[in-house]
Every structure is written in structure tokens, then in C-alpha cells.
Scaffold this active site. Sequence first.
Site, short mmCIF file in Angstrom:
data_model
loop_
_atom_site.label_atom_id
_atom_site.label_comp_id
_atom_site.label_asym_id
_atom_site.label_seq_id
_atom_site.Cartn_x
_atom_site.Cartn_y
_atom_site.Cartn_z
CG PHE A 249 66.26 58.18 58.73
CD1 PHE A 249 65.35 57.24 59.19
CD2 PHE A 249 66.24 58.52 57.40
CE1 PHE A 249 64.44 56.65 58.33
CE2 PHE A 249 65.33 57.95 56.52
CZ PHE A 249 64.43 57.00 56.99
CB ILE A 639 52.45 48.27 71.14
CG1 ILE A 639 53.77 47.66 71.63
CG2 ILE A 639 52.45 48.43 69.61
CD1 ILE A 639 54.99 48.55 71.48
CG ASN A 641 48.70 51.42 64.70
OD1 ASN A 641 48.86 50.28 64.28
ND2 ASN A 641 48.03 52.34 64.03
CD GLN A 648 58.39 54.17 64.80
OE1 GLN A 648 57.54 53.93 65.64
NE2 GLN A 648 59.23 55.16 64.91
CD GLU A 715 66.11 56.93 67.97
OE1 GLU A 715 67.08 56.98 67.21
OE2 GLU A 715 65.20 57.79 67.95
#
Lengths: 749, 180, 335
Positions: A249, A639, A641, A648, A715
Amino acid sequence: MTYIGQPVKRVDGYDKVTGKAKYAAEFNVPGLTYGYVVSGTIAKGKITRIDSSRALAVPGVIQVFTHENRPHTAWFDINYKDLDAPPGSPFRPLHDAQIKYSGQPVALVVAETFEVARYAASLVVVEYNEEAHETSLEANLDEARDPKSGMADLLKPKPPKPRGHADKALAAAPVSVQTHHVHGPQHHNPMEMFGTTVVYDGEQKKGKPHFTIYDKTQGAPSSQLYVKQIFGFSSDQVRVISPYVGGGFGSGLRPQYQLFLAVMAAKELKRSVRVTLTRQQMFTFGHRPETVQDVALGASADGTITALKHRAVGATSQFEDYTEVVVNWSGMLYDVPDTTLEYQITPLDLYSPLDMRAPGGVTGDHAIETAMDALAYELKMDPVELRLKNYSEKDWTVGDKPYSSKELRECFRQGAERFGWENRNPEPRATKRGNVLVGWGMATGIWDANTLPARAEAVLTVNGKLRVSSATADIGTGTYTIMTQIAADTLGMPIDDVIFKLGDTDMPLAPFQGGSFTAATIGSAVKQVCTDLGKKLFKLAQKSKGSPFYDADYDEVRFADGHMRLKKDPSVTMPLIDMVALNGGRSVSETSTSIVNPLKTSNYSRHTHSAAFVEVEVDEDLGTVTVTRAVSAIAAGRILNPRTARSQIIGGMVWGISSALQEDSKMDHRYGRFMNHNLAEYHVPVNADIHDLDVIFVEEHDEIVNPLGVKGLGEIGLVAMPAAIANAVWHATGKRIYDLPITLDRVLY
Amino acid sequence: MSVKTLTPPAVQLAAKADTRGPARPMPKPGMVTFRINGESKTLSIAPWTTLLDALREYANLTGTKKGCDHGQCGACTVLVNGTRINSCLTLAVMHDDHEITTIEGLANEGGLHPLQTAFINHDAFQCGYCTPGQICSAVGLMNEGQAKTEADVRELMSGNICRCGAYPHIVDAVMEAIKK
Amino acid sequence: MNPFTYARPDSVDKALGELRTNPTAKFIGGGTNLIDLMKENIEHPTRLVDVNRLPLGGISELPDGRLRLGATVTNAETAYNELVKTRYPLLSQTILAGASPQLRNMATNGGNLFQRTRCYYFYDTSMPCNKRQPGSGCAAIGGYNRIHAILGTTSGNADATSPTACIATYPSDMAVALAALEAVVQVTGPNGERSINFADFHRLPGNEPQRDNTLEANEIVKSIDLPAKGFTENHTYLKLRDRSSYAFALVSVAVGLEMAGNTITDARIALGGVAHKPWRKPEAEQLLVGKAATPENFQLAADNLLAGAIGYGHNTFKIDLAKRAIVRALGEATN
């Protein structure tokens, strides 16, 4: 493509569910010693005396390192600069008697067992001469100044110069809102505490010692560089390995002090050393800084925003100018002719802040997007309508560049539809469910879509398998999995025959994992190197005796099912494993660097976007807020996956709930010390806090950002959530709470 | 910079450095025998070694994680005689003759434990650090037999913090295992 | 954590003997708080006496209708025990609102009574704290005191430099229900057995904030006995905290009522998270007896209960919050 875009299960899943995945403090070697850090207790001053004698008297204690006896290390500041260091003079552990912040490491006890080290650490006596300190941002806003310039500006541009006359426009606007926001500091608190295992491999080449370092880091190369520079090692003396990282993070973007201490001790003692921080010590390095923000918006009656002001002041340390991009986003989201964006910092007696998931973005977004909600209500406009009305088609903050892609309208449309937004009663306090108030809120999110240069290696092994590697990290994002997918597709191999490795400085250089740029950056490098390996394999096949590809060009072949085939006649084929034989039975390898074409990308503003829709229940008698459901619609290019991507975004949404309702590092300014420095009192959500979270990936094609069309997801799931939650709380209660977190007392009083 | 924060009088009374007198004699290691993952294991450890450190540092079973060392995160969850506990807050010496099950002991010749499979299938983790604790906790939860609904699972899995925020998928995985 | 030796006696007499011969020895049950405090260098026993295999287990009905909870029975076993669930659902609900499943599986009923405060300053050994280091001052006063006491502190002690000031709270959930149920703690020691009414077990900081309870040196808790009256019909435990689970209470309320129609005939209200001990005020409870279950009457009781509460800044909101919680809990218990 067989695998890209498919919900492939995490290739590291087996290791993670069986306990086989090893993290930095889990590499056990014979003769390992244990370091335990003694933390300082004052915020500013000098150490006047350190007495290690009682600690040294404990059987099993090998050494106590302090500033008085630490071995010599590099002299100049530059040597302590890691790859993510802000402008300034980096903190040097055990450098001298000076105390710069509360919790600063003041000694390292090294012992034969962890328990002995821990006990002996409690016997080290430290005396101080205290000096007055300043830790409160709000009390020192008048000390705010512009940050120094430096390398950091490349990824963190300063705000653009003001354009037009925001104050005048604001005064003239028939409708306006002004908001003021205070955000407390937050700590990353990954589940894995920072730890480093330094294995002393003995003296090797020319009598020089060699160290294998297992470090918790988001970038093994950065740790290696840091250690080399400080201790004067050459590259062949230190290898940093970090196959699994128990959450980052942002906390692992810079080498933390346990790395320095562990290497220092191992070098000096010629022993293997492990240093792991305690959870309390996890509050003694980087954090998301406290910020104070002011937003003013003016609009005409039809909802056109005519004036925008966004000012932010963030805290930093006395030794580095840490900065974030807090206010620029407002200009990107809303193309307002009269705009002033300002960002300053105030140095305080704290450790330097450190990028924490969506640094600056989630901070600034909460301010602008709650102000937008207030403006929408003043205008009697639907919040989505207001955003559509002021939808920016270009990014003036970087010189009126178009967006490389921006499917934010689709985010609004699909998100609103999934959520049922059309049924929203615009009036606050209008909806009750039992004895709780129900509120719906929404917000827009935006984040960068960068692609950096990186290197990768691809090897067709003697067994006909494909091994691809790059010295990046996987902090839980799914890098292992998506890189395996990209490699498998690029060379047309079954995914089970492909292995992707990372987190090792013996591998080709890659930037640290962060900023949502890893999928794009490493993905591009993997695609590049596999393509280049394919060319090499083609040449091998072509020049072999009696080759069916003798007359073919590279463009005329494709790779599929573990074979190379002629496109026009797929029956003309050669298994990849045969290429090994053609190479004399040796593996075939290639190393490549990928660099996105700056001529192509620099003409565009490259960003991901999102729209978050949130429902809260507020118990008005007791002040409790529950996020009962939320929908995030995400526009982030291709995208790779959907399974790991969804995880996420869900994780980002949980962070949004956490940031909006719970997280707050509470400092006692009398002592300049964080007081809730543990996981019982620093609250992050538990399972019971999280309810129905839904994710939509809006289709978005982007040929500009990189050849994969990938934008990154680390994020963007977080950015819009705190504002959407705060807006929902207002809709439920009629009360605007502009500070975070929205704890029950803030709802009530 | 101006001084705006005054040092309060209490600082002068600040905790003096340790007053516990001279260093104490080291505890003698003793032999502790437990069954770990079905195998009898004898370790030479002193009383001050927690069960967590015994597993990680003495038995080389690093699947059990140290996330806080204070019972505030659940990463260290193991099963003792089938009951889930925080191994960081108990001493190894208190568990002689006990049956300890860690993440390394859940799979058998037949393959992964159904919860392990469910965690993979539902992508119920990201960084993986809390995962062994989550899975052991979920095994304990199933042994307890108190959780029937998703709401029950959410509440009774709340002793395991996942900073990556995989909670919805963890609930899905546990529910699937419960229903089977 | 300092070095210590370990003993696991098999009889209560031997266990007591361990403490008699070594004044720095300590009993260990679940260890969930003690080991934490030892790691933080707050507790420094030289010997740990493991009570887990003493014959102090079991949950049994006594002839006079009381229920005896063995000291070494875990919180989880107690909460899920059929007798407890049916006869004292308030206790079951309260236990399950505390800690986490893992901790409840470890923590014992006896040990729960000895939980120490969560005060940030008590936990940070670099800070002044009269409870941890008598005479050093109370840094929570004038500091960050969101989780601190509003009742049972004295205005005379509001000076941070006072050598006896303390605004710590006692963090147990279980004890709040035990206070409402008027449990009796059975202890034994050098002077034989004695019973301690729950209201007298924990103490206010007074002039000895370092003392949490009234147990004498070398005594051991054998059981917690619950009187027959279990408030099975009208009860609730309401816990307010900064997240939905696995967090200590800002304010909690245990309510047990007996009703005749809509009229309250007996009332118990215990508060957690607000004082150095579970907080009860019989006068406030009496205000409800013979009254109808109405929000107005609940408010009168709540106002009376919180009369004299003192806020210290960050925790001042808890005075009003506690009243709101009491009104809500009474409402839930009478529904």
C-alpha cells in the site's frame, strides 16, 4: 488471446493457501541471530546517554548497536537516497544523538534468539535532552510553504499556474459553496510487519563478503541500491530477494530502517541477522500526511461551474519535502475557466510521510467531490447531472491535452443503473428503513495511468517451458498471474507451461510496484521480451536444416498451442521444444527493455476514472454509519484478469470505507507521539464492517497508453469512495461532515 | 519556527527508565512435546516462547503468520485440539500434549482442504499474509458450528483482519464450504 | 518480556502455594491480556502459574437455582453453553459482543475479570501513568482520551500531575453483564473462601489507581455464580464502538428488566466503557420500577445515571452518547 481477459486463478494461490509462500522474515538459516529495535520516546532533542550495559550482560546478547558504536557508513546524503526519496536529507538510522521524531530507532539489540533480543532491548536505558517540538499541522498552517523541486515532480507534478480570476468569478457566481476539510494522518499497516532477513554468505570473490537479503519491499532493486550506496558494497555482494510481500500500500516504496539495521549488524558481526519491527514500530516510519484543504466552487444557475479554487496544505518532516498531488485532480475533472489550484507543505517534527494507496488522490478527491455534492444540492441538480454538465473533454492542467481514453460517462451510466440511482429522492433525510436513515451518495474518481520503462527476461527452457522474470514485486495485486497470462498469450503456450518470477535483484531491472503502473509497465516488458524471444525462435527455426520456415518472414508466423505455425498454412508447424534442440540442446533466452513511445503518449492526458455509488444506513440516535452497499464502475482500459481485477477494486473500496469511517492516527501533540499505535485502537475494517460491494468494469479501449491498453487498478477503486460515503451520510442525515473519518461522535455532534 | 506547544508538567514526571533492577537469570529451555499436524514434535524451548514463535522460529513452520503479536489481527490463528486461537498470546509450554493444527497441516493426500480450494476459487486473498489465519479461523468456525448465514460468517470471521480487503470473497469462500 | 519460570500445578492449594512463596508470581489463564502486557513490558512476573488444568472448570446448576461458571471455563464455552443461553441470554449476548472468536476461545471467565485498561498511556511505557507507574501522573488527562472514563473520576483528580489521577476504563464486556446480573465471585485464599458481590469486585481508582479490583494477594477466583434471576424475557446488550466488531466499547449498556405488562417491576442497568469498573447506579434503576416502559421514563433514568459525569475533552461526547445508548437499550429490552 487465450488467457488475457480471462478470470485465471491466481498462480500463487496454492502457495498462499498452504503456507508455502515465504515472506521476508520467514527464511530460516542455521545460526540466525535476531535484532530487536529500541525506539525513542521523545519527538525532538538529543540523546544524552545510552546505557547498554545491562542489555549486554544478558546471556545470548551479541551486541547492542547505538549511534555511539555503529560502524562507519557512507558520509553523504546522496548515498542514503532511495529511488523514491523526496527532495531533502534522508533519515539515517543511528546516525547521531539527534532525535527527529518520536519512535525513532535509537538502538538495535542483536541476540541469539528473538526472546533474548526482545528482553535485552527493554534493558537499554536512554536519556534525552528534550527540545520543544511542533507536530500539529493545524497549529502551524501559517508555516506552509512551497515544496522544493526534485525528481519527485516527474511523477508528482506541481499544481498548474492559476488561470483566469477564480476569486472574481466566485464573487460573481449566483450559486457557490465553500468547504473546509481536515484529514488526520493514516498508517499503511500492511498485515506483514516490516522485516528483513540478511543471510551472511561468508566471504566470496576476492575475500569480499556476500549477503542474501530477504526484504519486505515493493522494489528489491531499490533496497539493493540503498544498501550498496550506504555500505559501499558492489552489486555482486548483495542480492535482494522478495518473492512475497504481505501487503504494501506504499509502505514498501522506500527501504525502511530495519533493512539498514539488519545489514549493518550482519556486516559487522559476520552473522545472519533478522530484524522485524513490532506493530507499534509500524507507526514509526512513513504515513499518509495530515492535510487541511479548502474548496470553493461557483456556478451559474444552469449548473455550469464558473469558478474553482482548491487549496491544500500537507504535513511533511523537517528533513524531506514529501509531496502529493492533491489539488490537480480538480482541474482534470472540471475544466473551469477561472481556476486556482494551490498546494503547500508544512515541515513538522515527524517522520517523512510516505505514499499511501492513492496518495493525494483520495485526499483531494474527497474535498472536491463533497464540494460538488454540496453544489449540486444548492443548484437543485442531480449530482450525476452536475458532473455530466461539467464533464472535461481535455486536461488543461497539462496544457489542454485530450484524454487518451475516458469512459467516465459510461461509468456514470452503468454505475447508476446497477445501483438504481434513478430512484433517489434528492431531498436529504427523506428515506427511512426501520429506525435508521438511508442515504445515497456518489462521487467521481480519477487516477494516473502511467507506464514506465522496465526490463524482463524470457527463457525457453530445455524442457520446453517458458520462464519469464523481472525484478518487480507482487504485493497482492496479481502481478504473478497477469504476467503469466501475458507471456503465455504472447508465445502461444499453455499457461501451465509458463512461469513468471519476480522480486530478485538477479533479475532484469524494474521499477518498484506502485502508482498503479505495474500491470502496464511490467506487462509491456513481458510482452516485449516474449515477442523478442519469439523472433529469436523464429530465426533458429528458419536457419535449421530443411526448415519449413525457410522462405517465411517473421510476420508470417504465429505462436499457438506451444507451436510456431505459418499463418497461411497452419499445418506447417514446429513445436517450441524443438527449438531447444536447434539451439544445441540449450535453453533460448532473451532480455528486453520496454519503453512506451513518448511521442505518442505525451500528447495525451492518461488516466483511469471511476464512479462510486454508495448506500449508507445511519442510526441517527447513536451516530453509527454502515455502508450497506456500494457500486464502483471503473474505466481502466483493458482488464487483464477480471478475477484479480475485481479483488483489487473491492480492496480499494474497503480502503475507502476504512478511510471514510475509521482510520485516524491520533497524535498527542504534547508529546508529538502517535498514541493509538496498535491494531486494536487504529481501526481498519473487519469482516463485519463490509457488506454488499459490486464492481463494474466499463469497456474502454486505449491504444495510446501502452501496447496492451492497460491502465492499472491499484488506486482507482479507493479514490471516489470516501467522498461518495460522505455524500451518502449527508443525504441520510442532512448533515455535512467534511472532515474524516466520520466517526459516530462527528455524526452526533 | 515558533513554539506553540508547551511541554506539560506531566512530562517532567515522565516514566523513568526501567526500574526493574538487574537483569534476571535466563529461563532454562525445557522439552515440550506436542503433536503438530499429526506428528509428535519435541522442541527445546524456554517458557517465554509463544506458541507462534515456537512454530515459526523453532519448528520452521512459517505458514502461521505474525501480523501484530498482540491478538489484534488474527494472522497467527491456529487450531489447538480443533479450537481456533491466537497463537501469539499463548505460551508454547502451555500446550504440551495438545494437538496443534497449522495451515501446513490442512491438506492431505486427497489434496487441499475444501476451504483452501474455496479460497483459491473465490480469490479470497491478495497479498496472502492473513490467509493462513483466515483459513484456520474458518476451519475453527466450521468446527464450532455456530455460523449459518452470511451475517454470521461476517461476524464470526471478524477476528481476522485482511488489510487487502478481501472480505466479500472470504465470506463467499466460507459460505461455500459451510454449504457443502 | 522478561524471563520467568513456569509451573502448572494440579491443585488449587498448590497453585496458592506458588503465589505464597513467590510474591512476583502470577496466575495465567487464557493469557490473552497478560502475555500482551508482558510483551509491552507492563507486567513483569518472575513465575507464571498456569491455572488451566486446575479443577475449576465446568458450568453447573446449584441447588438454590444459581448457576456456577467455573473460573477456567472459556468465554466461548460460557456464551454457547445451553444453560447460559437459556437462563442468562444477556450474558451470552454480551460475551459474544466482545473480542474475537479466537480470543473468546482462549480467555477464561476468571481471567476476564482481570483484564487491564486499554488506556493508550497505560500501554505506552514511555508515558506517565499512575496506574502503571504510581505517582508518575496521568497523561490521559489533557491528552488523547477518546476511550476514557466519564464516571467515577473525581474533579479533584483532574490534574494530570496528580500522583493518583486516573481516568482509565475497565474494558471487559462480560463484566458489564455480570454487574447487571449481580453475579458473585467465589474466591479462595490463605484465609479461606469468601464471596465478593460483583459490585464490590472492581474498584474505582481512588488513591490507588494501580489497583483494579479488591482481590487480596494470594487469592484465586474459583467461580462466578449467577443468581437465579436471569432476565430472560427483557434484556439487551448494546455496544457502541468505532467498528462493527473486534473493538472495545466506547459505551456499552447491559439492561435486564422484569415487566408486568408494560410496567417495569425490576430494572438493572450496567454501563461499560465509561468508568474504572462496570457502572451501576441503583437510584437510577429505581426510577424505572413501577413505571411504564416509555422513552420519557427511559430518559429520566439515563439522565440520572449520567448525572455528575465529567468529560475530559475527546471523551466528552460519551456523556450524551451513554444516555442515548441507555434509552435505546431500554427500548430494545422492552420491545
